[in-house]
Design a protein around this motif. Structure first.
Motif, PDB file in Angstrom:
ATOM      1  N   ARG A   1      28.000  40.189 -18.699  1.00  0.00           N
ATOM      2  CA  ARG A   1      27.054  41.179 -18.168  1.00  0.00           C
ATOM      3  C   ARG A   1      26.039  41.586 -19.253  1.00  0.00           C
ATOM      4  O   ARG A   1      24.847  41.693 -18.980  1.00  0.00           O
ATOM      5  CB  ARG A   1      27.821  42.399 -17.658  1.00  0.00           C
ATOM      6  CG  ARG A   1      26.985  43.362 -16.854  1.00  0.00           C
ATOM      7  CD  ARG A   1      27.834  44.457 -16.207  1.00  0.00           C
ATOM      8  NE  ARG A   1      28.686  43.904 -15.156  1.00  0.00           N
ATOM      9  CZ  ARG A   1      30.034  43.827 -15.212  1.00  0.00           C
ATOM     10  NH1 ARG A   1      30.679  44.269 -16.252  1.00  0.00           N
ATOM     11  NH2 ARG A   1      30.705  43.313 -14.213  1.00  0.00           N
ATOM     12  N   GLN A   2      26.514  41.845 -20.467  1.00  0.00           N
ATOM     13  CA  GLN A   2      25.605  42.223 -21.561  1.00  0.00           C
ATOM     14  C   GLN A   2      24.647  41.075 -21.903  1.00  0.00           C
ATOM     15  O   GLN A   2      23.459  41.305 -22.136  1.00  0.00           O
ATOM     16  CB  GLN A   2      26.402  42.626 -22.798  1.00  0.00           C
ATOM     17  CG  GLN A   2      27.121  43.945 -22.640  1.00  0.00           C
ATOM     18  CD  GLN A   2      28.114  44.199 -23.761  1.00  0.00           C
ATOM     19  OE1 GLN A   2      28.808  43.290 -24.228  1.00  0.00           O
ATOM     20  NE2 GLN A   2      28.204  45.463 -24.191  1.00  0.00           N
ATOM     21  N   LEU A   3      25.161  39.848 -21.934  1.00  0.00           N
ATOM     22  CA  LEU A   3      24.311  38.703 -22.217  1.00  0.00           C
ATOM     23  C   LEU A   3      23.239  38.554 -21.137  1.00  0.00           C
ATOM     24  O   LEU A   3      22.078  38.287 -21.444  1.00  0.00           O
ATOM     25  CB  LEU A   3      25.142  37.418 -22.324  1.00  0.00           C
ATOM     26  CG  LEU A   3      26.042  37.332 -23.549  1.00  0.00           C
ATOM     27  CD1 LEU A   3      27.061  36.209 -23.376  1.00  0.00           C
ATOM     28  CD2 LEU A   3      25.226  37.129 -24.816  1.00  0.00           C
TER      29      LEU A   3
ATOM     30  N   ILE B   1      30.979  37.384 -10.967  1.00  0.00           N
ATOM     31  CA  ILE B   1      32.428  37.169 -10.835  1.00  0.00           C
ATOM     32  C   ILE B   1      33.200  37.336 -12.139  1.00  0.00           C
ATOM     33  O   ILE B   1      34.419  37.446 -12.112  1.00  0.00           O
ATOM     34  CB  ILE B   1      32.732  35.779 -10.241  1.00  0.00           C
ATOM     35  CG1 ILE B   1      32.149  34.670 -11.108  1.00  0.00           C
ATOM     36  CG2 ILE B   1      32.240  35.702  -8.799  1.00  0.00           C
ATOM     37  CD1 ILE B   1      32.584  33.276 -10.721  1.00  0.00           C
ATOM     38  N   ALA B   2      32.486  37.317 -13.262  1.00  0.00           N
ATOM     39  CA  ALA B   2      33.169  37.378 -14.558  1.00  0.00           C
ATOM     40  C   ALA B   2      32.359  38.208 -15.547  1.00  0.00           C
ATOM     41  O   ALA B   2      32.277  37.885 -16.731  1.00  0.00           O
ATOM     42  CB  ALA B   2      33.391  35.962 -15.095  1.00  0.00           C
TER      43      ALA B   2
ATOM     44  N   SER C   1      39.902  31.319  -8.250  1.00  0.00           N
ATOM     45  CA  SER C   1      40.194  32.737  -8.027  1.00  0.00           C
ATOM     46  C   SER C   1      38.942  33.564  -7.749  1.00  0.00           C
ATOM     47  O   SER C   1      39.046  34.703  -7.307  1.00  0.00           O
ATOM     48  CB  SER C   1      40.962  33.320  -9.207  1.00  0.00           C
ATOM     49  OG  SER C   1      40.250  33.160 -10.408  1.00  0.00           O
ATOM     50  N   ALA C   2      37.754  33.003  -7.996  1.00  0.00           N
ATOM     51  CA  ALA C   2      36.501  33.715  -7.699  1.00  0.00           C
ATOM     52  C   ALA C   2      35.377  32.700  -7.534  1.00  0.00           C
ATOM     53  O   ALA C   2      35.328  31.690  -8.246  1.00  0.00           O
ATOM     54  CB  ALA C   2      36.158  34.705  -8.804  1.00  0.00           C
ATOM     55  N   ARG C   3      34.490  33.000  -6.582  1.00  0.00           N
ATOM     56  CA  ARG C   3      33.308  32.172  -6.327  1.00  0.00           C
ATOM     57  C   ARG C   3      32.082  33.078  -6.365  1.00  0.00           C
ATOM     58  O   ARG C   3      32.034  34.080  -5.674  1.00  0.00           O
ATOM     59  CB  ARG C   3      33.390  31.533  -4.944  1.00  0.00           C
ATOM     60  CG  ARG C   3      34.469  30.521  -4.770  1.00  0.00           C
ATOM     61  CD  ARG C   3      34.526  30.062  -3.300  1.00  0.00           C
ATOM     62  NE  ARG C   3      35.462  28.996  -3.091  1.00  0.00           N
ATOM     63  CZ  ARG C   3      36.767  29.164  -2.875  1.00  0.00           C
ATOM     64  NH1 ARG C   3      37.267  30.390  -2.835  1.00  0.00           N
ATOM     65  NH2 ARG C   3      37.552  28.129  -2.699  1.00  0.00           N
TER      66      ARG C   3
ATOM     67  N   PHE D   1      20.277  31.137 -15.056  1.00  0.00           N
ATOM     68  CA  PHE D   1      20.877  30.441 -13.918  1.00  0.00           C
ATOM     69  C   PHE D   1      22.383  30.236 -14.093  1.00  0.00           C
ATOM     70  O   PHE D   1      23.081  29.923 -13.133  1.00  0.00           O
ATOM     71  CB  PHE D   1      20.164  29.109 -13.624  1.00  0.00           C
ATOM     72  CG  PHE D   1      20.241  28.091 -14.734  1.00  0.00           C
ATOM     73  CD1 PHE D   1      21.310  27.218 -14.835  1.00  0.00           C
ATOM     74  CD2 PHE D   1      19.208  27.997 -15.657  1.00  0.00           C
ATOM     75  CE1 PHE D   1      21.361  26.263 -15.854  1.00  0.00           C
ATOM     76  CE2 PHE D   1      19.245  27.047 -16.675  1.00  0.00           C
ATOM     77  CZ  PHE D   1      20.324  26.180 -16.772  1.00  0.00           C
ATOM     78  N   VAL D   2      22.889  30.464 -15.298  1.00  0.00           N
ATOM     79  CA  VAL D   2      24.345  30.471 -15.542  1.00  0.00           C
ATOM     80  C   VAL D   2      24.842  31.914 -15.543  1.00  0.00           C
ATOM     81  O   VAL D   2      25.813  32.250 -14.875  1.00  0.00           O
ATOM     82  CB  VAL D   2      24.696  29.794 -16.885  1.00  0.00           C
ATOM     83  CG1 VAL D   2      26.165  29.994 -17.236  1.00  0.00           C
ATOM     84  CG2 VAL D   2      24.354  28.311 -16.852  1.00  0.00           C
ATOM     85  N   LEU D   3      24.159  32.784 -16.287  1.00  0.00           N
ATOM     86  CA  LEU D   3      24.636  34.160 -16.458  1.00  0.00           C
ATOM     87  C   LEU D   3      24.559  34.996 -15.187  1.00  0.00           C
ATOM     88  O   LEU D   3      25.426  35.854 -14.958  1.00  0.00           O
ATOM     89  CB  LEU D   3      23.858  34.842 -17.580  1.00  0.00           C
ATOM     90  CG  LEU D   3      24.124  34.281 -18.975  1.00  0.00           C
ATOM     91  CD1 LEU D   3      23.139  34.867 -19.978  1.00  0.00           C
ATOM     92  CD2 LEU D   3      25.557  34.540 -19.404  1.00  0.00           C
ATOM     93  N   SER D   4      23.554  34.763 -14.356  1.00  0.00           N
ATOM     94  CA  SER D   4      23.433  35.562 -13.143  1.00  0.00           C
ATOM     95  C   SER D   4      24.611  35.332 -12.190  1.00  0.00           C
ATOM     96  O   SER D   4      25.286  36.289 -11.798  1.00  0.00           O
ATOM     97  CB  SER D   4      22.092  35.280 -12.464  1.00  0.00           C
ATOM     98  OG  SER D   4      21.955  36.059 -11.312  1.00  0.00           O
ATOM     99  N   PRO D   5      24.916  34.083 -11.811  1.00  0.00           N
ATOM    100  CA  PRO D   5      26.095  33.895 -10.961  1.00  0.00           C
ATOM    101  C   PRO D   5      27.398  34.274 -11.678  1.00  0.00           C
ATOM    102  O   PRO D   5      28.288  34.888 -11.082  1.00  0.00           O
ATOM    103  CB  PRO D   5      26.083  32.408 -10.616  1.00  0.00           C
ATOM    104  CG  PRO D   5      24.780  31.869 -11.046  1.00  0.00           C
ATOM    105  CD  PRO D   5      24.181  32.848 -12.003  1.00  0.00           C
ATOM    106  N   ALA D   6      27.498  33.938 -12.960  1.00  0.00           N
ATOM    107  CA  ALA D   6      28.720  34.241 -13.710  1.00  0.00           C
ATOM    108  C   ALA D   6      28.964  35.744 -13.787  1.00  0.00           C
ATOM    109  O   ALA D   6      30.102  36.209 -13.685  1.00  0.00           O
ATOM    110  CB  ALA D   6      28.640  33.644 -15.112  1.00  0.00           C
TER     111      ALA D   6
END
Length: 154
Positions: free
Chosen positions: A148-150, A134-135, A39-41, A126-131
């Protein structure tokens, strides 16, 4: 019953068919449809290697809506990694594909094979930036903070 999953994607080795790591991630985002509905990339970013890895990584994220429970989805992701050429090796080593379940709409999950939320995701840009792209409003059930806060804390 369908669940939503935040999946982190990473690659830092060429694939004989798909090519560069960024292209591997683009291909796997399509292949994830075999496990549910993407549902999101997230946009794909470049990040520095960790540990013994030698090459720069391409990282991304996807939101996957799936009928699979967490262990079944993990098994499907591991099959996909192997299909893309991942072999067992050193932790943090170079790899064609790495797929991790980061968060799940069901909250927390704990078993010998799987922990949700992913144990280290809170410290990984490298996980939080792309995440976050979209989330960003998804919440970590442990800290109560949004993705976003993390990300802002790194």
């Amino acid at each position: 019953m369908s669940s939503s999953y935040l999946i982190a994607l990473g690659s830092n080795r060429r694939h004989p068919i798909y090519g560069r790591p960024r292209d591997v991630l683009r291909a796997v985002m399509e292949e994830l449809a075999a496990l549910g509905t993407v549902s999101a990339r997230a946009p794909i970013i470049d990040s520095a290697p960790m540990g013994p890895a030698q090459r720069q990584f391409a990282n991304g994220a996807a939101v996957l809506d799936s009928e699979y429970d967490p262990p079944a989805l993990l098994a499907g992701l591991k099959r996909m990694e192997r299909a893309f050429g991942r072999r067992k090796g050193r932790r943090w080593g170079d790899r064609v594909l790495d797929l991790d379940i980061v968060l799940w709409s069901g909250g927390e999950w704990q078993s010998d094979e799987l922990t949700i939320p992913h144990v280290d995701f809170r410290e990984r840009d490298f996980v939080l930036s792309p995440a976050g792209a979209i989330a960003g409003d998804w919440r970590d059930p442990v800290s109560g903070l949004s993705v976003r806060q993390l990300a802002a804390r790194i």
